[in-house]
Scaffold this active site. Structure first.
Site, mmCIF file in Angstrom:
data_model
loop_
_atom_site.group_PDB
_atom_site.id
_atom_site.type_symbol
_atom_site.label_atom_id
_atom_site.label_comp_id
_atom_site.label_asym_id
_atom_site.label_seq_id
_atom_site.Cartn_x
_atom_site.Cartn_y
_atom_site.Cartn_z
ATOM 1 C CB CYS A 78 -1.649 7.436 1.485
ATOM 2 S SG CYS A 78 -3.117 6.662 2.148
ATOM 3 C CD GLU B 254 -3.017 -1.095 0.337
ATOM 4 O OE1 GLU B 254 -3.346 0.025 -0.099
ATOM 5 O OE2 GLU B 254 -3.594 -2.136 -0.003
HETATM 6 P P1 NAD Z 1 7.660 5.031 7.568
HETATM 7 O O1 NAD Z 1 8.911 5.826 7.401
HETATM 8 O O2 NAD Z 1 7.070 4.886 8.911
HETATM 9 O O3 NAD Z 1 7.981 3.602 6.919
HETATM 10 C C1 NAD Z 1 7.018 2.580 6.843
HETATM 11 C C2 NAD Z 1 7.534 1.328 7.517
HETATM 12 O O4 NAD Z 1 8.700 0.853 6.868
HETATM 13 C C3 NAD Z 1 7.910 1.542 8.972
HETATM 14 O O5 NAD Z 1 7.345 0.523 9.755
HETATM 15 C C4 NAD Z 1 9.422 1.487 8.958
HETATM 16 O O6 NAD Z 1 9.973 0.985 10.143
HETATM 17 C C5 NAD Z 1 9.705 0.550 7.806
HETATM 18 N N1 NAD Z 1 11.025 0.791 7.210
HETATM 19 C C6 NAD Z 1 11.612 1.990 6.987
HETATM 20 N N2 NAD Z 1 12.808 1.827 6.380
HETATM 21 C C7 NAD Z 1 12.964 0.494 6.195
HETATM 22 C C8 NAD Z 1 13.982 -0.306 5.604
HETATM 23 N N3 NAD Z 1 15.102 0.228 5.092
HETATM 24 N N4 NAD Z 1 13.812 -1.653 5.585
HETATM 25 C C9 NAD Z 1 12.712 -2.194 6.099
HETATM 26 N N5 NAD Z 1 11.699 -1.487 6.668
HETATM 27 C C10 NAD Z 1 11.821 -0.164 6.729
HETATM 28 O O7 NAD Z 1 6.503 5.607 6.681
HETATM 29 P P2 NAD Z 1 6.610 6.296 5.260
HETATM 30 O O8 NAD Z 1 7.118 5.315 4.289
HETATM 31 O O9 NAD Z 1 7.259 7.633 5.374
HETATM 32 O O10 NAD Z 1 5.048 6.547 4.991
HETATM 33 C C11 NAD Z 1 4.635 7.504 4.111
HETATM 34 C C12 NAD Z 1 4.375 6.896 2.751
HETATM 35 O O11 NAD Z 1 3.416 5.872 2.884
HETATM 36 C C13 NAD Z 1 3.805 7.882 1.762
HETATM 37 O O12 NAD Z 1 4.352 7.655 0.492
HETATM 38 C C14 NAD Z 1 2.326 7.556 1.755
HETATM 39 O O13 NAD Z 1 1.649 7.918 0.585
HETATM 40 C C15 NAD Z 1 2.364 6.077 1.952
HETATM 41 N N6 NAD Z 1 1.122 5.630 2.554
HETATM 42 C C16 NAD Z 1 0.331 4.817 1.833
HETATM 43 C C17 NAD Z 1 -0.877 4.419 2.372
HETATM 44 C C18 NAD Z 1 -1.797 3.502 1.631
HETATM 45 O O14 NAD Z 1 -2.740 3.030 2.237
HETATM 46 N N7 NAD Z 1 -1.584 3.222 0.364
HETATM 47 C C19 NAD Z 1 -1.248 4.856 3.640
HETATM 48 C C20 NAD Z 1 -0.380 5.680 4.345
HETATM 49 C C21 NAD Z 1 0.815 6.059 3.795
#
Ligand code: NAD
Length: 458
Positions: free
Chosen positions: A244, A210
Protein backbone atom coordinates in the site's frame (compact mmCIF):
# COMPACT_ATOMS: atom_id res chain seq x y z
CA UNK A 1 -25.43 -16.16 9.22
CA UNK A 2 -26.85 -16.86 12.68
CA UNK A 3 -23.50 -18.36 13.72
CA UNK A 4 -21.85 -14.97 13.17
CA UNK A 5 -24.45 -13.18 15.29
CA UNK A 6 -24.02 -15.87 17.93
CA UNK A 7 -20.23 -15.48 17.93
CA UNK A 8 -20.56 -11.73 18.32
CA UNK A 9 -23.10 -12.11 21.14
CA UNK A 10 -20.72 -14.44 23.00
CA UNK A 11 -17.90 -11.89 22.76
CA UNK A 12 -20.23 -9.13 23.88
CA UNK A 13 -21.45 -11.08 26.93
CA UNK A 14 -17.92 -12.11 27.75
CA UNK A 15 -16.59 -8.56 27.62
CA UNK A 16 -19.34 -7.45 29.97
CA UNK A 17 -18.22 -10.09 32.45
CA UNK A 18 -14.63 -8.81 32.49
CA UNK A 19 -12.91 -6.30 34.71
CA UNK A 20 -12.01 -3.82 31.95
CA UNK A 21 -8.86 -2.47 33.57
CA UNK A 22 -7.25 -5.79 34.45
CA UNK A 23 -3.83 -5.91 32.78
CA UNK A 24 -2.85 -9.48 33.61
CA UNK A 25 -5.39 -10.93 31.14
CA UNK A 26 -4.11 -8.68 28.34
CA UNK A 27 -0.50 -9.66 29.07
CA UNK A 28 -1.30 -13.36 29.04
CA UNK A 29 -3.09 -13.01 25.70
CA UNK A 30 -0.17 -11.12 24.16
CA UNK A 31 2.32 -13.66 25.49
CA UNK A 32 0.24 -16.53 24.15
CA UNK A 33 -0.08 -14.82 20.78
CA UNK A 34 3.70 -14.44 20.68
CA UNK A 35 4.41 -18.06 21.52
CA UNK A 36 1.80 -19.34 19.04
CA UNK A 37 3.35 -17.24 16.24
CA UNK A 38 6.85 -18.44 17.14
CA UNK A 39 5.67 -22.05 17.16
CA UNK A 40 3.86 -21.78 13.82
CA UNK A 41 6.19 -19.36 12.05
CA UNK A 42 7.17 -21.90 9.39
CA UNK A 43 3.55 -22.56 8.46
CA UNK A 44 2.87 -18.84 8.21
CA UNK A 45 5.90 -18.31 5.96
CA UNK A 46 4.88 -21.26 3.81
CA UNK A 47 1.32 -19.93 3.42
CA UNK A 48 2.64 -16.49 2.44
CA UNK A 49 4.83 -18.17 -0.13
CA UNK A 50 1.89 -20.09 -1.58
CA UNK A 51 -0.31 -16.97 -1.71
CA UNK A 52 2.19 -14.40 -2.95
CA UNK A 53 5.44 -16.21 -3.70
CA UNK A 54 6.74 -14.23 -0.74
CA UNK A 55 10.39 -14.93 0.08
CA UNK A 56 11.32 -16.05 3.57
CA UNK A 57 13.15 -12.77 4.17
CA UNK A 58 10.17 -10.60 3.24
CA UNK A 59 7.80 -12.84 5.19
CA UNK A 60 9.96 -12.51 8.29
CA UNK A 61 10.74 -8.80 8.18
CA UNK A 62 7.34 -7.57 7.01
CA UNK A 63 5.07 -10.11 8.62
CA UNK A 64 6.13 -12.47 11.44
CA UNK A 65 9.07 -10.65 13.03
CA UNK A 66 7.32 -7.32 12.50
CA UNK A 67 4.48 -8.62 14.69
CA UNK A 68 6.77 -10.25 17.26
CA UNK A 69 8.48 -6.88 17.72
CA UNK A 70 5.12 -5.15 18.10
CA UNK A 71 4.04 -7.66 20.75
CA UNK A 72 7.29 -7.16 22.69
CA UNK A 73 6.88 -3.40 22.51
CA UNK A 74 3.25 -3.56 23.66
CA UNK A 75 4.20 -5.86 26.56
CA UNK A 76 6.95 -3.47 27.60
CA UNK A 77 4.76 -0.36 27.44
CA UNK A 78 1.36 -1.73 28.46
CA UNK A 79 1.52 -0.56 32.07
CA UNK A 80 2.51 2.96 31.07
CA UNK A 81 -0.07 3.27 28.29
CA UNK A 82 -2.94 2.07 30.48
CA UNK A 83 -2.24 4.37 33.42
CA UNK A 84 -4.66 7.18 34.13
CA UNK A 85 -3.18 10.63 33.58
CA UNK A 86 -3.80 13.35 36.13
CA UNK A 87 -4.74 16.77 34.75
CA UNK A 88 -5.46 20.17 36.35
CA UNK A 89 -8.90 21.01 37.76
CA UNK A 90 -10.59 24.43 37.64
CA UNK A 91 -10.51 26.36 40.93
CA UNK A 92 -14.30 26.75 40.83
CA UNK A 93 -14.63 23.00 41.37
CA UNK A 94 -12.32 22.98 44.38
CA UNK A 95 -11.92 20.50 45.99
CA UNK A 96 -11.50 18.09 43.07
CA UNK A 97 -9.09 15.88 41.14
CA UNK A 98 -9.31 15.28 37.40
CA UNK A 99 -7.79 12.54 35.33
CA UNK A 100 -8.04 10.75 32.01
CA UNK A 101 -8.62 7.04 32.25
CA UNK A 102 -8.01 4.83 29.17
CA UNK A 103 -10.77 2.21 28.94
CA UNK A 104 -11.15 -0.62 26.43
CA UNK A 105 -13.81 -0.01 23.78
CA UNK A 106 -15.27 -3.52 23.99
CA UNK A 107 -15.81 -5.65 20.90
CA UNK A 108 -13.62 -5.03 17.88
CA UNK A 109 -13.89 -6.21 14.28
CA UNK A 110 -10.71 -6.37 12.18
CA UNK A 111 -11.02 -6.90 8.41
CA UNK A 112 -7.79 -7.52 6.51
CA UNK A 113 -6.57 -7.47 2.88
CA UNK A 114 -4.50 -9.98 0.94
CA UNK A 115 -1.17 -8.23 0.34
CA UNK A 116 0.35 -8.53 3.84
CA UNK A 117 -2.31 -10.96 4.98
CA UNK A 118 -0.67 -11.78 8.29
CA UNK A 119 0.78 -8.45 9.39
CA UNK A 120 -2.28 -6.36 8.53
CA UNK A 121 -4.60 -8.56 10.58
CA UNK A 122 -2.40 -9.26 13.57
CA UNK A 123 -0.83 -5.81 13.96
CA UNK A 124 -4.17 -4.13 14.78
CA UNK A 125 -5.03 -7.17 16.87
CA UNK A 126 -2.01 -6.50 19.11
CA UNK A 127 -3.38 -3.01 19.78
CA UNK A 128 -6.91 -4.33 20.36
CA UNK A 129 -5.66 -6.88 22.91
CA UNK A 130 -3.30 -4.43 24.62
CA UNK A 131 -6.19 -2.00 25.08
CA UNK A 132 -8.28 -4.78 26.70
CA UNK A 133 -10.81 -5.63 23.98
CA UNK A 134 -12.19 -8.79 22.44
CA UNK A 135 -11.80 -9.20 18.67
CA UNK A 136 -13.27 -10.96 15.68
CA UNK A 137 -10.82 -11.14 12.80
CA UNK A 138 -11.83 -11.53 9.14
CA UNK A 139 -8.87 -12.40 6.86
CA UNK A 140 -9.03 -11.79 3.13
CA UNK A 141 -10.40 -14.78 1.24
CA UNK A 142 -8.06 -13.91 -1.64
CA UNK A 143 -4.93 -14.93 0.31
CA UNK A 144 -6.62 -18.21 1.16
CA UNK A 145 -3.59 -20.13 2.49
CA UNK A 146 -2.71 -17.45 5.01
CA UNK A 147 -6.38 -17.09 5.94
CA UNK A 148 -6.50 -20.79 6.85
CA UNK A 149 -3.27 -20.68 8.87
CA UNK A 150 -4.38 -17.58 10.80
CA UNK A 151 -7.77 -19.20 11.50
CA UNK A 152 -6.12 -22.37 12.87
CA UNK A 153 -3.58 -20.44 14.85
CA UNK A 154 -6.13 -18.25 16.62
CA UNK A 155 -9.13 -20.57 16.83
CA UNK A 156 -7.12 -23.50 18.22
CA UNK A 157 -5.32 -21.47 20.84
CA UNK A 158 -7.75 -18.86 22.14
CA UNK A 159 -11.15 -18.74 23.74
CA UNK A 160 -13.58 -17.68 20.95
CA UNK A 161 -15.23 -15.34 23.43
CA UNK A 162 -11.95 -13.38 23.40
CA UNK A 163 -10.44 -13.85 19.95
CA UNK A 164 -12.02 -15.49 16.96
CA UNK A 165 -11.20 -15.74 13.27
CA UNK A 166 -14.14 -15.95 10.89
CA UNK A 167 -13.05 -16.86 7.39
CA UNK A 168 -15.09 -15.89 4.37
CA UNK A 169 -15.81 -13.33 1.71
CA UNK A 170 -18.51 -10.73 1.02
CA UNK A 171 -21.37 -12.70 2.58
CA UNK A 172 -19.56 -13.26 5.88
CA UNK A 173 -18.21 -9.70 6.01
CA UNK A 174 -21.68 -8.32 5.34
CA UNK A 175 -23.09 -10.37 8.21
CA UNK A 176 -20.28 -9.19 10.49
CA UNK A 177 -20.95 -5.58 9.56
CA UNK A 178 -24.54 -5.97 10.81
CA UNK A 179 -23.26 -6.53 14.37
CA UNK A 180 -22.94 -3.53 16.69
CA UNK A 181 -19.18 -3.69 17.25
CA UNK A 182 -17.56 -0.91 19.27
CA UNK A 183 -14.93 -0.29 16.60
CA UNK A 184 -14.23 -1.58 13.10
CA UNK A 185 -10.70 -1.60 11.78
CA UNK A 186 -10.64 -2.13 8.02
CA UNK A 187 -7.67 -2.37 5.66
CA UNK A 188 -8.25 -2.58 1.92
CA UNK A 189 -9.56 -0.64 -1.04
CA UNK A 190 -11.64 2.51 -0.76
CA UNK A 191 -14.76 1.09 -2.47
CA UNK A 192 -15.18 -1.48 0.28
CA UNK A 193 -14.01 1.18 2.78
CA UNK A 194 -17.11 3.16 1.89
CA UNK A 195 -19.34 0.09 2.36
CA UNK A 196 -17.78 -0.52 5.78
CA UNK A 197 -18.31 3.07 6.85
CA UNK A 198 -21.93 3.12 5.66
CA UNK A 199 -22.75 -0.09 7.52
CA UNK A 200 -20.90 1.09 10.63
CA UNK A 201 -22.91 4.33 10.64
CA UNK A 202 -26.10 2.33 11.23
CA UNK A 203 -24.73 1.22 14.58
CA UNK A 204 -22.80 4.46 15.27
CA UNK A 205 -19.66 2.34 15.24
CA UNK A 206 -16.43 4.30 14.79
CA UNK A 207 -14.12 3.08 12.04
CA UNK A 208 -10.47 3.10 11.18
CA UNK A 209 -10.00 2.86 7.43
CA UNK A 210 -6.54 1.96 6.20
CA UNK A 211 -6.84 2.50 2.45
CA UNK A 212 -4.42 3.05 -0.39
CA UNK A 213 -3.80 5.40 -3.27
CA UNK A 214 -1.07 6.57 -5.60
CA UNK A 215 1.95 7.44 -3.46
CA UNK A 216 4.21 9.79 -5.44
CA UNK A 217 7.98 9.66 -5.49
CA UNK A 218 9.79 12.82 -6.62
CA UNK A 219 13.48 12.82 -7.56
CA UNK A 220 15.05 16.28 -7.85
CA UNK A 221 18.48 17.81 -7.41
CA UNK A 222 20.19 14.72 -6.06
CA UNK A 223 23.66 13.28 -6.70
CA UNK A 224 23.87 9.77 -5.31
CA UNK A 225 21.67 8.18 -7.98
CA UNK A 226 22.81 4.60 -7.15
CA UNK A 227 21.47 4.80 -3.60
CA UNK A 228 18.34 6.63 -4.77
CA UNK A 229 17.71 3.87 -7.28
CA UNK A 230 18.36 1.01 -4.82
CA UNK A 231 15.91 2.52 -2.35
CA UNK A 232 13.17 3.15 -4.93
CA UNK A 233 13.58 -0.26 -6.58
CA UNK A 234 13.53 -2.00 -3.20
CA UNK A 235 10.36 -0.17 -2.08
CA UNK A 236 8.60 -0.59 -5.41
CA UNK A 237 9.31 -4.27 -6.04
CA UNK A 238 9.09 -5.53 -2.45
CA UNK A 239 6.19 -8.04 -2.46
CA UNK A 240 6.13 -7.58 -6.27
CA UNK A 241 4.80 -4.06 -5.87
CA UNK A 242 1.73 -5.16 -3.91
CA UNK A 243 2.37 -2.78 -1.03
CA UNK A 244 0.00 0.00 0.00
CA UNK A 245 2.91 2.39 0.61
CA UNK A 246 4.97 1.41 -2.46
CA UNK A 247 6.10 4.39 -4.52
CA UNK A 248 3.39 4.31 -7.18
CA UNK A 249 5.15 6.52 -9.75
CA UNK A 250 8.29 8.63 -10.10
CA UNK A 251 8.44 12.24 -11.26
CA UNK A 252 11.86 13.58 -12.13
CA UNK A 253 13.59 16.15 -14.31
CA UNK A 254 14.68 15.33 -17.88
CA UNK A 255 18.37 15.63 -17.06
CA UNK A 256 18.14 12.89 -14.38
CA UNK A 257 16.02 10.52 -16.44
CA UNK A 258 18.67 8.53 -18.26
CA UNK A 259 20.95 8.17 -15.22
CA UNK A 260 17.97 7.06 -13.15
CA UNK A 261 16.84 4.53 -15.74
CA UNK A 262 20.34 3.07 -16.02
CA UNK A 263 20.50 2.86 -12.23
CA UNK A 264 17.05 1.22 -12.03
CA UNK A 265 18.22 -1.46 -14.47
CA UNK A 266 21.31 -2.19 -12.46
CA UNK A 267 19.44 -2.18 -9.09
CA UNK A 268 16.86 -4.62 -10.47
CA UNK A 269 19.56 -6.93 -11.80
CA UNK A 270 21.60 -6.64 -8.61
CA UNK A 271 18.57 -7.60 -6.49
CA UNK A 272 16.84 -10.22 -8.65
CA UNK A 273 19.32 -11.21 -11.41
CA UNK A 274 18.88 -10.61 -15.13
CA UNK A 275 15.79 -12.83 -15.10
CA UNK A 276 13.76 -12.11 -11.94
CA UNK A 277 11.61 -15.21 -12.52
CA UNK A 278 14.59 -17.30 -11.35
CA UNK A 279 14.98 -15.34 -8.15
CA UNK A 280 13.59 -16.77 -4.89
CA UNK A 281 13.41 -13.23 -3.62
CA UNK A 282 10.88 -11.92 -6.13
CA UNK A 283 7.17 -12.42 -5.43
CA UNK A 284 4.18 -13.30 -7.58
CA UNK A 285 0.93 -11.51 -8.37
CA UNK A 286 -1.82 -12.65 -6.00
CA UNK A 287 -4.20 -14.02 -8.68
CA UNK A 288 -5.13 -13.97 -12.37
CA UNK A 289 -7.65 -11.17 -11.93
CA UNK A 290 -5.04 -8.80 -10.54
CA UNK A 291 -2.56 -10.03 -13.16
CA UNK A 292 -4.99 -9.03 -15.91
CA UNK A 293 -5.66 -5.71 -14.24
CA UNK A 294 -1.90 -4.98 -14.28
CA UNK A 295 -1.58 -6.08 -17.89
CA UNK A 296 -4.36 -3.69 -18.87
CA UNK A 297 -2.18 -0.76 -17.72
CA UNK A 298 0.64 -1.70 -20.10
CA UNK A 299 1.18 -0.15 -23.48
CA UNK A 300 4.07 -2.10 -25.04
CA UNK A 301 5.52 1.00 -26.70
CA UNK A 302 5.97 2.70 -23.29
CA UNK A 303 7.97 -0.11 -21.68
CA UNK A 304 11.48 1.05 -20.75
CA UNK A 305 12.54 -1.94 -18.63
CA UNK A 306 11.06 -5.41 -18.07
CA UNK A 307 7.52 -6.09 -19.16
CA UNK A 308 8.13 -9.86 -19.19
CA UNK A 309 5.11 -11.89 -18.02
CA UNK A 310 4.02 -15.50 -17.57
CA UNK A 311 0.36 -15.54 -16.75
CA UNK A 312 0.06 -19.17 -15.57
CA UNK A 313 2.82 -18.54 -13.02
CA UNK A 314 1.48 -15.10 -12.09
CA UNK A 315 4.99 -13.81 -12.85
CA UNK A 316 5.20 -10.14 -13.77
CA UNK A 317 8.77 -8.89 -14.05
CA UNK A 318 9.95 -5.61 -12.48
CA UNK A 319 8.79 -3.14 -15.10
CA UNK A 320 9.50 0.53 -15.72
CA UNK A 321 7.38 2.53 -18.18
CA UNK A 322 7.29 6.07 -19.42
CA UNK A 323 4.06 7.89 -18.68
CA UNK A 324 2.37 11.23 -18.70
CA UNK A 325 -0.44 12.80 -16.71
CA UNK A 326 -2.96 11.41 -19.19
CA UNK A 327 -1.71 7.79 -19.25
CA UNK A 328 -4.16 5.10 -18.15
CA UNK A 329 -1.67 3.92 -15.56
CA UNK A 330 -2.01 7.28 -13.78
CA UNK A 331 -5.73 6.79 -13.16
CA UNK A 332 -5.70 4.34 -10.25
CA UNK A 333 -3.34 2.77 -7.72
CA UNK A 334 -1.07 0.33 -9.57
CA UNK A 335 -0.53 -2.13 -6.72
CA UNK A 336 1.92 -4.22 -8.73
CA UNK A 337 5.44 -4.19 -10.17
CA UNK A 338 5.06 -1.40 -12.74
CA UNK A 339 6.86 1.87 -12.13
CA UNK A 340 5.87 4.78 -14.37
CA UNK A 341 8.31 7.67 -14.82
CA UNK A 342 6.95 11.13 -15.56
CA UNK A 343 9.15 14.00 -16.64
CA UNK A 344 8.73 17.48 -15.23
CA UNK A 345 11.73 19.81 -15.05
CA UNK A 346 10.35 22.18 -12.47
CA UNK A 347 10.03 20.99 -8.86
CA UNK A 348 7.21 23.51 -8.24
CA UNK A 349 5.15 22.06 -11.09
CA UNK A 350 5.73 18.53 -9.81
CA UNK A 351 4.50 19.64 -6.39
CA UNK A 352 1.44 21.27 -7.94
CA UNK A 353 0.75 18.09 -9.92
CA UNK A 354 0.63 15.88 -6.82
CA UNK A 355 -1.30 18.49 -4.81
CA UNK A 356 -4.11 18.36 -7.35
CA UNK A 357 -4.57 14.60 -6.85
CA UNK A 358 -6.09 12.61 -3.97
CA UNK A 359 -4.10 12.69 -0.74
CA UNK A 360 -1.91 9.58 -0.77
CA UNK A 361 -0.94 7.17 1.99
CA UNK A 362 2.76 7.94 1.58
CA UNK A 363 4.86 10.57 -0.18
CA UNK A 364 8.51 10.27 -1.12
CA UNK A 365 11.15 12.73 -2.22
CA UNK A 366 14.79 12.12 -3.03
CA UNK A 367 16.88 15.27 -2.94
CA UNK A 368 20.02 16.89 -1.56
CA UNK A 369 18.21 20.22 -1.59
CA UNK A 370 17.11 21.31 1.92
CA UNK A 371 14.71 23.87 0.48
CA UNK A 372 12.92 21.18 -1.58
CA UNK A 373 12.64 18.77 1.33
CA UNK A 374 11.36 21.50 3.67
CA UNK A 375 8.79 22.61 1.14
CA UNK A 376 7.69 19.03 0.49
CA UNK A 377 7.04 18.60 4.19
CA UNK A 378 5.41 21.98 4.68
CA UNK A 379 3.26 22.10 1.55
CA UNK A 380 2.14 18.55 0.90
CA UNK A 381 -0.53 16.66 2.85
CA UNK A 382 -0.22 12.86 2.84
CA UNK A 383 -0.73 10.03 5.35
CA UNK A 384 3.01 9.68 5.94
CA UNK A 385 6.19 10.97 4.35
CA UNK A 386 9.71 9.68 3.93
CA UNK A 387 12.51 11.81 2.55
CA UNK A 388 15.38 10.03 0.81
CA UNK A 389 13.99 6.53 1.31
CA UNK A 390 10.83 4.50 0.73
CA UNK A 391 8.58 2.52 3.10
CA UNK A 392 10.97 2.46 6.09
CA UNK A 393 9.05 5.15 8.00
CA UNK A 394 6.64 2.32 8.84
CA UNK A 395 9.27 0.54 10.90
CA UNK A 396 9.33 3.30 13.51
CA UNK A 397 6.98 2.40 16.39
CA UNK A 398 6.96 6.04 17.42
CA UNK A 399 5.36 7.13 14.13
CA UNK A 400 1.60 6.67 13.70
CA UNK A 401 0.73 4.92 10.44
CA UNK A 402 -2.44 5.85 8.56
CA UNK A 403 -3.93 7.76 5.69
CA UNK A 404 -5.76 11.02 5.13
CA UNK A 405 -8.67 11.77 2.80
CA UNK A 406 -8.92 9.07 0.11
CA UNK A 407 -6.08 7.10 1.72
CA UNK A 408 -8.00 6.56 4.93
CA UNK A 409 -8.74 7.76 8.41
CA UNK A 410 -7.22 6.93 11.76
CA UNK A 411 -3.76 5.56 12.42
CA UNK A 412 -2.03 2.81 14.37
CA UNK A 413 1.35 1.21 15.29
CA UNK A 414 3.05 1.45 18.67
CA UNK A 415 1.16 3.51 21.23
CA UNK A 416 -1.24 4.79 18.54
CA UNK A 417 -2.58 1.20 18.20
CA UNK A 418 -3.37 1.22 21.90
CA UNK A 419 -5.00 4.63 21.65
CA UNK A 420 -7.20 3.78 18.69
CA UNK A 421 -8.76 0.86 20.57
CA UNK A 422 -9.21 2.81 23.81
CA UNK A 423 -11.72 5.32 25.04
CA UNK A 424 -10.11 8.12 27.03
CA UNK A 425 -12.65 8.63 29.77
CA UNK A 426 -12.68 12.01 31.53
CA UNK A 427 -13.10 11.68 35.26
CA UNK A 428 -13.55 14.37 37.90
CA UNK A 429 -13.63 13.31 41.53
CA UNK A 430 -14.90 15.93 43.98
CA UNK A 431 -14.64 16.24 47.72
CA UNK A 432 -17.77 16.78 49.78
CA UNK A 433 -16.17 18.68 52.67
CA UNK A 434 -16.49 22.09 50.97
CA UNK A 435 -19.27 23.36 48.68
CA UNK A 436 -18.84 26.83 47.14
CA UNK A 437 -22.38 28.19 46.62
CA UNK A 438 -21.50 30.41 43.62
CA UNK A 439 -23.31 28.28 41.01
CA UNK A 440 -26.56 27.81 42.86
CA UNK A 441 -29.68 29.98 42.38
CA UNK A 442 -30.84 32.51 43.28
CA UNK A 443 -28.17 33.95 40.94
CA UNK A 444 -28.80 37.64 41.77
CA UNK A 445 -25.67 39.62 40.91
CA UNK A 446 -23.41 36.55 40.91
CA UNK A 447 -22.64 36.80 37.20
CA UNK A 448 -20.61 40.01 37.64
CA UNK A 449 -18.67 38.47 40.52
CA UNK A 450 -18.09 35.31 38.48
CA UNK A 451 -16.68 37.33 35.54
CA UNK A 452 -14.38 39.24 37.91
CA UNK A 453 -13.06 36.02 39.41
CA UNK A 454 -12.54 34.43 36.00
CA UNK A 455 -10.67 37.52 34.80
CA UNK A 456 -8.22 37.57 37.70
CA UNK A 457 -7.95 33.90 38.67
CA UNK A 458 -8.61 32.21 35.32
P1 NAD B 1 -9.34 -7.48 -0.46
O1 NAD B 1 -9.96 -7.65 -1.80
O2 NAD B 1 -8.79 -8.66 0.24
O3 NAD B 1 -10.46 -6.75 0.43
C1 NAD B 1 -10.23 -6.38 1.76
C2 NAD B 1 -11.28 -6.99 2.67
O4 NAD B 1 -12.57 -6.54 2.32
C3 NAD B 1 -11.32 -8.51 2.58
O5 NAD B 1 -11.33 -9.04 3.88
C4 NAD B 1 -12.61 -8.78 1.84
O6 NAD B 1 -13.22 -9.99 2.20
C5 NAD B 1 -13.47 -7.61 2.23
N1 NAD B 1 -14.50 -7.32 1.22
C6 NAD B 1 -14.35 -7.35 -0.12
N2 NAD B 1 -15.49 -6.98 -0.74
C7 NAD B 1 -16.38 -6.68 0.25
C8 NAD B 1 -17.72 -6.21 0.26
N3 NAD B 1 -18.41 -5.99 -0.87
N4 NAD B 1 -18.32 -6.01 1.46
C9 NAD B 1 -17.65 -6.23 2.59
N5 NAD B 1 -16.36 -6.67 2.65
C10 NAD B 1 -15.73 -6.90 1.50
O7 NAD B 1 -8.16 -6.46 -0.51
P2 NAD B 1 -8.02 -5.17 -1.42
O8 NAD B 1 -9.08 -4.21 -1.07
O9 NAD B 1 -7.81 -5.56 -2.84
O10 NAD B 1 -6.61 -4.63 -0.86
C11 NAD B 1 -5.83 -3.80 -1.62
C12 NAD B 1 -6.09 -2.36 -1.25
O11 NAD B 1 -5.85 -2.18 0.13
C13 NAD B 1 -5.18 -1.39 -1.97
O12 NAD B 1 -5.89 -0.24 -2.32
C14 NAD B 1 -4.14 -1.06 -0.92
O13 NAD B 1 -3.50 0.17 -1.10
C15 NAD B 1 -4.96 -1.09 0.32
N6 NAD B 1 -4.11 -1.38 1.46
C16 NAD B 1 -3.98 -0.43 2.40
C17 NAD B 1 -3.14 -0.68 3.47
C18 NAD B 1 -2.96 0.33 4.57
O14 NAD B 1 -2.37 -0.03 5.57
N7 NAD B 1 -3.42 1.55 4.43
C19 NAD B 1 -2.46 -1.89 3.56
C20 NAD B 1 -2.65 -2.84 2.57
C21 NAD B 1 -3.49 -2.58 1.52
Amino acid sequence: MDSIKEAFKKQKDYFESLKPLELERRKLLLQRLKSVIEKHEREIIQALNLDLGKSQFEAVIAETQFILNEIDYALKKLKKWSKSVKVKSPWAQFPSKSYIQPMPLGNILIIGPWNYPFQLLISPLVGAIAAGNTAIIKPSEISSHTSKVVANLINQNFDPRELLVIEGAVEETTALLECPFNHIFYTGNSTVGRIVMRKAAENLTPVTLELGGKSPCLVYDVKNIEVVSDRIVWGKFFNAGQTCVAPDYVITSSHLKSALLKAFKSSIEKFFGVEASHSNDYGRIINQKHFERLESYLDEKDILLGGVRTKEERYFSPTVVQASEKSKIMEEEIFGPILPILIEDDFDNALKFIQKRDRPLAAYLFTDNENFSNRYNEEFISGGMCINDTIVHLTNDHLPFGGVGESGMGAYHGETSFRIFSHYKSVMKRGLWLDLPLRYPPYGEKVGFLRWILKYFG
